[in-house]
Design an enzyme around this catalytic site. Structure first.
Site, PDB file in Angstrom:
ATOM      1  N   CYS A   8    -118.720  78.784 -45.358  1.00  0.00           N
ATOM      2  CA  CYS A   8    -119.648  79.927 -45.286  1.00  0.00           C
ATOM      3  C   CYS A   8    -120.424  79.813 -43.977  1.00  0.00           C
ATOM      4  O   CYS A   8    -119.977  79.111 -43.061  1.00  0.00           O
ATOM      5  CB  CYS A   8    -120.558  79.984 -46.513  1.00  0.00           C
ATOM      6  N   ASN A  11    -123.512  76.551 -44.892  1.00  0.00           N
ATOM      7  CA  ASN A  11    -123.035  75.409 -45.711  1.00  0.00           C
ATOM      8  C   ASN A  11    -124.151  74.808 -46.572  1.00  0.00           C
ATOM      9  O   ASN A  11    -124.193  73.608 -46.824  1.00  0.00           O
ATOM     10  CB  ASN A  11    -122.375  74.319 -44.830  1.00  0.00           C
ATOM     11  N   CYS A  13    -125.600  77.241 -49.232  1.00  0.00           N
ATOM     12  CA  CYS A  13    -125.653  78.082 -50.439  1.00  0.00           C
ATOM     13  C   CYS A  13    -124.280  78.267 -51.077  1.00  0.00           C
ATOM     14  O   CYS A  13    -123.988  77.708 -52.135  1.00  0.00           O
ATOM     15  CB  CYS A  13    -126.252  79.451 -50.120  1.00  0.00           C
ATOM     16  N   ARG A  14    -123.405  79.056 -50.450  1.00  0.00           N
ATOM     17  CA  ARG A  14    -122.162  79.476 -51.111  1.00  0.00           C
ATOM     18  C   ARG A  14    -121.055  78.431 -51.065  1.00  0.00           C
ATOM     19  O   ARG A  14    -120.439  78.123 -52.091  1.00  0.00           O
ATOM     20  CB  ARG A  14    -121.654  80.781 -50.471  1.00  0.00           C
ATOM     21  N   SER A  15    -120.750  77.890 -49.878  1.00  0.00           N
ATOM     22  CA  SER A  15    -119.581  76.986 -49.814  1.00  0.00           C
ATOM     23  C   SER A  15    -119.825  75.645 -50.511  1.00  0.00           C
ATOM     24  O   SER A  15    -118.884  75.128 -51.129  1.00  0.00           O
ATOM     25  CB  SER A  15    -119.063  76.816 -48.385  1.00  0.00           C
ATOM     26  N   ASP A 125    -124.421  86.831 -49.498  1.00  0.00           N
ATOM     27  CA  ASP A 125    -125.153  85.625 -49.095  1.00  0.00           C
ATOM     28  C   ASP A 125    -126.489  85.541 -49.833  1.00  0.00           C
ATOM     29  O   ASP A 125    -127.396  86.332 -49.577  1.00  0.00           O
ATOM     30  CB  ASP A 125    -125.387  85.672 -47.582  1.00  0.00           C
TER      31      ASP A 125
END
Ligand code: 4NP
Length: 162
Positions: A8, A11, A13-15, A125
């Site tokens: 993401c 690196n 939050c999402r990934s 995001d």
């Protein structure tokens, strides 16, 4: 060993959420030892940091371990090393495709591309939306379908439990 990298922007939050969820699913299906999982960001602002508080909270609520995860930036070497490089949104995807060039052997795709009846193509995001619960549902569904695809592509079977 099949190597999967989630990417993401930051690196945090999402990934890292996808890394933790995917690692959990791999273990649950008895495929640890056959699939290695990591994550990275296209940006460098948060290098060395643990996942964002919102990501940690939703992972705790779902009893998913995220120990050891620290932010790092994606590098050219990752493009050669990983078999599946999985972007969270269109911006990450185009950055990765540009880094990889035309000769990359890796599968470079968006996570939600693996979900057949998806309503969204990008994982929003939560650093900006604050909606970590929505992201968790999307990431979970994407990871389940991605794992199905990898199992099918490589004809993986669960390791015998002793
Ligand atoms: P992520 O969210 O890409 O899901 O980790 C973000 C985290 C930090 C920033 C942007 C997005 N940032 O600009 O610092």
């Amino acid at each position: 060993m099949i190597k999967v990298l989630f990417v993401c922007l930051g690196n945090i939050c999402r990934s890292p959420m996808a890394e933790a969820v995917f690692r959990h699913l791999v273990k649950e299906r008895g495929l640890d030892g056959q699939i290695a999982v990591d994550s990275a960001g296209t940006g460098s602002w948060h290098v060395g940091e643990p996942p964002h508080e919102g990501t940690r909270r939703i992972l705790n609520e779902n009893a998913i371990d995220y120990s050891g995860i620290r932010a790092r930036q994606v590098g050219r070497r990752d493009l050669a090393e990983f078999d599946y490089i999985i972007a969270m949104d269109a911006a990450n995807l185009s950055d990765l495709r540009r880094m990889a060039g035309p000769n990359s052997a890796a599968v470079i795709a968006r996570l939600l591309d693996f979900v057949p009846d998806r309503e969204k193509d990008d994982v929003p995001d939560p650093y900006y939306t604050g909606n970590f619960a929505e992201v968790y549902d999307l990431v979970r569904s994407g990871c389940e379908h991605l794992l199905d695809t990898i199992v099918r592509n490589h004809q993986l079977t669960p390791r015998e439990r002793t």
